[in-house]
Design a protein around this motif. Structure first.
Motif, short mmCIF file in Angstrom:
data_model
loop_
_atom_site.label_atom_id
_atom_site.label_comp_id
_atom_site.label_asym_id
_atom_site.label_seq_id
_atom_site.Cartn_x
_atom_site.Cartn_y
_atom_site.Cartn_z
N TYR B 17 0.84 -1.19 0.00
CA TYR B 17 0.00 0.00 0.00
C TYR B 17 0.87 1.24 0.00
CZ TYR B 17 -3.16 3.73 0.81
OH TYR B 17 -3.84 4.91 0.64
N ASP B 49 -6.59 11.47 6.18
CA ASP B 49 -7.33 10.45 6.93
C ASP B 49 -6.56 9.14 7.01
OD1 ASP B 49 -7.52 9.71 4.28
OD2 ASP B 49 -9.71 9.63 4.22
N GLU B 50 -5.25 9.20 6.76
CA GLU B 50 -4.46 7.97 6.76
C GLU B 50 -3.46 7.96 7.91
OE1 GLU B 50 -3.89 6.14 2.64
OE2 GLU B 50 -3.28 8.22 2.36
N ASP B 51 -3.15 6.77 8.38
CA ASP B 51 -2.08 6.59 9.35
C ASP B 51 -1.59 5.15 9.24
OD1 ASP B 51 -3.87 4.99 10.77
OD2 ASP B 51 -4.38 6.57 12.20
N ILE B 53 -2.27 2.61 10.94
CA ILE B 53 -3.34 1.61 11.06
C ILE B 53 -4.10 1.47 9.74
CG2 ILE B 53 -5.59 1.21 12.13
CD1 ILE B 53 -4.36 2.16 14.78
N THR B 54 -4.49 2.58 9.14
CA THR B 54 -5.30 2.48 7.91
C THR B 54 -4.48 1.87 6.78
OG1 THR B 54 -4.76 4.70 7.06
CG2 THR B 54 -6.61 4.53 8.59
N ILE B 57 -4.11 -1.86 7.28
CA ILE B 57 -5.34 -2.60 6.96
C ILE B 57 -5.40 -2.89 5.46
CG2 ILE B 57 -7.86 -2.40 6.82
CD1 ILE B 57 -7.69 -0.78 9.50
N GLU B 58 -5.11 -1.86 4.65
CA GLU B 58 -5.22 -2.09 3.21
C GLU B 58 -4.16 -3.07 2.70
OE1 GLU B 58 -6.23 1.11 0.73
OE2 GLU B 58 -5.77 0.02 -1.11
N ARG B 61 -5.26 -6.51 3.75
CA ARG B 61 -6.38 -7.02 2.94
C ARG B 61 -5.85 -7.55 1.61
NH1 ARG B 61 -10.46 -2.19 4.60
NH2 ARG B 61 -11.44 -3.25 6.36
N PRO B 85 -0.30 5.17 15.80
CA PRO B 85 -1.11 6.36 16.14
C PRO B 85 -1.27 6.57 17.64
CG PRO B 85 -2.13 5.13 14.36
CD PRO B 85 -1.00 4.28 14.86
N LEU B 94 -6.59 -3.24 16.28
CA LEU B 94 -7.53 -2.57 15.39
C LEU B 94 -7.42 -3.15 13.98
CD1 LEU B 94 -8.26 1.22 15.68
CD2 LEU B 94 -8.76 -0.10 13.62
N GLU B 97 -9.09 -6.47 13.99
CA GLU B 97 -10.55 -6.31 14.01
C GLU B 97 -11.07 -5.96 12.61
OE1 GLU B 97 -13.24 -7.17 16.42
OE2 GLU B 97 -12.25 -5.77 17.77
N ALA B 98 -10.37 -5.05 11.94
CA ALA B 98 -10.79 -4.63 10.61
C ALA B 98 -10.71 -5.78 9.60
CB ALA B 98 -9.94 -3.46 10.13
#
Lengths: 132, 349, 384
Positions: B17, B49-51, B53-54, B57-58, B61, B85, B94, B97-98
């Motif tokens: 990512y 809106d990114e860090d 964690i986000t 996640i991508e 995935r 974060p 997190l 969980e995602a």
């Protein structure tokens, strides 16, 4: 500190987990309690694909409290491939790039930062499809 | 000495990512009078809106999509980063969980400057290799910060790479062995509760980056009885454009071997994700039977080296998620003002 | 059930009342509506306010205003249903009087929004959206209307400019309304050139949230004849709800609660759509008025904007709308809008609406909605 309110929605927010009807296959989002007379076990957790198309969109320029650092930002109604419609921000999308029927995919992003003594609220947004 | 689990392990799925946004090095130089040339052409910038964690996640995935492994089969979700974060509250929970991996899963955060992701990778090899776990997700991700005007600001970038480690029989690339080389070397550090790191200028190259990278790499080559020309590809930690080119030359790898995995000229230094993103880019183009040499580096300081062999499973699996090139291609440049706003460099109160 | 009449109306000017509290505005409107009727004769007081609890950290403003009006002890409640609060409060008063439980009741709608700054006000207004599934995404009510406007344009082939007749008509009519906030006309060029608030909605197609209070006094038939020379009958009254979140509706461009309440209210008034001569609906934007007219059955789907363009919504047209200036020119008093509507339509039925007067108006429809029609209240007013 509204911790519980955000915590209990984490599955829906983080991974777009809705529900599927075991009898009819109908998919719904957001998840909801069973209607009166409906057996609770009829609806099972179901993670949606996150793919959909923009039904409509707008740009917020006068934000509500808590979003002052974000404008201008795109908001949209997205019709998901499984049928339900959701409200969410569009991200990684230029303001002039958004269009009705544009294919989008779900990503998990920061929705709000509740400040140094609060949580970072994460949840779904949608972006133009990344090429595969 | 080389470490290798008794039960063979490999990469079952991988995911890259890279944020959409870039800032050109010459734009940073415009603000800070960078007359001495720039260490990269541009660097990636996380959106507002990114860090870590986000991005984790991508990338994760993508790794799961390639592997076709259901998230509830993961035994661990481990996130290596120097930009978690929260100071206290795991990124790993997190992310798990995602992904849908909770609750019967180990989740943890790792920290070793730019080597945090490869720490998680080595630990994952042990976990799967011992038979304790079938699948472990090792992620390197960072939204790195450089003090405005500091040399680091040209390169401190953002990205994530996720490697799903599992049995070699299911792998797209088998890991044939790893070495780790660490010494206590203060080349770069950030004290707790400060925003920006401090670096040791020339000390950063020797003895730190070059010394550790050579230490891990030479030992692995020696223990494998291999030489650089035995590998189709090589990738090194890439804090800028020149360092990985130099260490490759020192070790005897050619520019052609490192070219597909050298992303720093376009995205800067993605810290914990840097070498692992380079590996993802190589897996995007490698053929069955190809061998890949990976060397990570983290300040403080240390390197891990890995030798991989691509299997027949790779070509089909890589099409199941966006290629690293797709993330590289969607670049959108921002100016220094937007970058400063998004990266919290404006004093708001 | 007994017939129910409006025997008095009153309102404060709408605007930025920095120096006034909600209670002082409410009492002024109530006293004006009561006229010579002693407040002590009231059997119940229904106070409509959408935002008082969130903006002023004050609940129970029913009791607060009863006390300020000098009638502590009276049965008084606060009604909150977002922008539908005023209409829902009116319905409670109607039911109380119609049932015989009360002979005389007052409805006061009051909103005091200028005590806080913009972002807090937007957040308070967004409370009418679904907190968990809409507001958390930074969506505002204005943005939700903008989403509907864009979709409407897409489905029916309109441009944003085509909606300009709604604010132009509202401003033209507001000139004649003594309590309107904006008593000046605007042009299509001005509407077109206004800065964007939430594309495709520009500033001059967006109402301004403002302070104000309006009141009506409701009486049984016997008391109405005794106390009032020109009572106006509330011949139909209905409230209905829809999903809070827009995305949960099968067709977001259809306001089901508007459709349902209009049908119910007209049926109880023994009237049909063709009988209604003047309208007031929740119209913070042209798209809101258009969807209200279509869903309520006064225009075919996709045609309300064309009808507005042809002049149908002016006082001389077939569907006179916003004759008091509507949300746009009167000023958007949110929970009080539903009561202002009644004040203005009573003036229409009494022939007192000045240049915005609809000739021979004897049947009027007032409709107010909370959020995007999650709660809708519709009333039919008639002259006997």
């Amino acid at each position: 500190m509204d911790l519980a309110k955000h915590w209990r929605l984490r599955h829906a927010r983080y991974r777009l987990e809705g529900q599927r009807n075991r009898l009819t296959g109908e998919v719904r989002f957001p998840p909801a309690p069973p209607h009166p007379g409906e057996a609770e076990e009829i609806w099972e957790p179901y993670v949606l694909s996150g793919r959909g198309r923009v039904y409509s969109f707008s740009i917020v320029r006068q934000p509500p409290e808590g979003f002052e650092d974000q404008p201008p930002y795109l908001v949209a109604l997205v019709r998901l491939d499984e049928g339900p419609m959701v409200t969410a921000q569009l991200t990684d999308c230029d303001l002039d790039q958004a269009a009705i029927d544009m294919p989008v995919e779900m990503v998990t992003r920061r929705l709000r930062d509740l400040g140094p003594t609060g949580l970072i609220v994460y949840g779904y947004k949608f972006r133009p499809m990344v090429q595969r | 000495m080389m470490m290798k689990p008794e039960r063979p392990v490999g990469i079952v799925g991988y995911g890259a990512y890279i944020p959409r946004f870039r800032i050109a090095a010459r734009e940073i130089a415009r603000i800070w009078d960078g007359a001495g040339g720039t260490p990269v052409d541009s660097k990636s910038v996380p959106g507002p809106d990114e860090d870590t964690i986000t991005m984790s996640i991508e990338a994760a995935r993508n790794a799961l999509a390639r592997a076709h492994v259901a998230p509830d089969r993961l035994s661990a979700v481990w996130v290596g980063s120097e930009s978690h974060p929260y100071s206290v509250k795991p990124s790993g929970t997190l992310v798990a969980e995602a992904l849908g991996a909770t609750p019967w899963v180990s989740a943890a955060d790792w920290e070793f400057a730019c080597k945090a992701g490869s720490e998680a990778l080595t630990a994952a090899m042990g976990m799967v290799g011992s038979g304790m776990a079938q699948y472990v997700l090792a992620i390197g991700a960072d939204t790195a910060q450089g003090r405005p005007g500091d040399a680091l600001e040209y390169t401190a970038a953002a990205g994530a790479a996720a490697l799903l480690i599992g049995p070699a029989a299911e792998a797209v690339a088998v890991i044939e062995g790893t070495t780790s080389y660490v010494t206590d070397t203060p080349d770069f550090f950030r004290r707790a509760d400060t925003a920006y790191p401090v670096h040791g200028h020339r000390f950063t190259g020797e003895p730190a980056y070059f010394g550790a990278s050579r230490g891990a790499a030479e030992r692995l080559l020696h223990d494998l009885g291999a030489k650089p020309s035995d590998f189709a590809y090589a990738v090194f930690h890439q804090p800028n454009t020149r360092f990985p080119q130099t260490v490759a030359r020192q070790l005897g790898f050619t520019p052609q071997q490192i070219a597909p995995g050298l992303l720093s000229p376009k995205i800067g230094n993605a810290y914990s994700a840097a070498a692992l993103l380079g590996l993802c880019a190589i897996l995007d183009v490698a053929k069955p039977g190809d061998t890949i040499f990976v060397t990570t580096y983290g300040s403080g300081a240390g390197s891990d080296a890995y030798a991989l062999r691509v299997t027949d499973a790779l070509p089909e699996r890589r099409e199941r998620a966006p290629l690293t090139a797709a993330y590289l291609a969607r670049e959108a440049f921002v100016d220094y003002a937007v970058y400063a706003k998004w990266r919290g460099k404006l004093v708001m109160e | 059930m007994r017939h129910v009449y409006i025997i008095g109306t009153g309102a404060t000017p709408v605007g930025e009342h920095w120096d006034r509290s909600a209670a002082s505005l409410a009492v002024e409107a109530l006293n004006s509506a009561l006229g010579t009727i002693p407040a002590a004769r009231l059997g119940a007081l229904y106070v409509a306010s959408a935002l008082s609890a969130s903006l002023h950290a004050q609940s129970q403003i029913g009791a607060l205003i009863a006390t300020a009006a000098g009638i502590p002890g009276i049965e008084a409640v606060t009604i909150e249903a977002g922008g539908a609060s005023g209409g829902v409060a009116l319905r409670q008063a109607c039911m109380a009087v119609a049932s015989g439980a009360v002979d005389l009741a007052a409805v006061v709608g009051v909103e005091k929004v200028t005590d806080v700054l913009d972002a807090r006000r937007e957040a308070a207004l967004a409370l009418a959206t679904d907190a968990d599934w809409e507001a958390i995404h930074g969506v505002t009510l204005t943005a939700l209307w903008a989403l509907l406007m864009r979709r409407y344009m897409h489905e029916y082939g309109y441009a944003a400019d085509d909606f300009a007749p709604f604010p132009i008509n509202a401003h033209a009519n507001g000139v004649a309304n003594p309590h309107a906030m904006y008593r000046f006309a605007i042009t299509a060029d001005k509407v077109r050139g206004a800065p964007m608030v939430a594309e495709p909605l520009g500033l001059l197609d967006c109402s301004t949230a403002a302070d104000g209070a309006a009141a009506v006094v409701i009486a049984s038939e016997g008391l109405a004849r005794e106390l009032c020379a020109h009572p106006v009958r509330i011949a139909g009254s209905a409230v209905a709800t829809d999903t809070l979140a827009l995305h949960s509706r099968s067709n977001p461009l259809w306001l089901a609660a508007a459709a349902q309440t209009t049908t119910t209210a007209l049926r109880s008034a023994h009237l049909t759509h063709g009988d209604v001569q003047v309208f007031d609906v929740t119209d913070p934007h042209g798209i809101a008025a258009a969807l209200a007219l279509e869903s309520s059955g006064f225009a075919e789907r996709g045609t309300a904007v064309a009808l507005a363009r042809e002049g149908a919504i002016t006082p001389k047209g077939r569907l006179p709308l916003a004759t008091g200036g509507g949300c746009k020119a009167r000023g958007d008093t949110v929970g009080a809008n539903g009561v202002y509507q009644i004040v203005e339509l009573v003036a229409q039925l009494r022939g007192q609406a000045g240049v915005a007067q609809v000739d021979g108006a004897r049947v009027a429809l007032a409709q107010c909605m909370g959020g995007i029609g999650a709660t809708v209240a519709t009333h039919i007013l008639t002259l006997d």
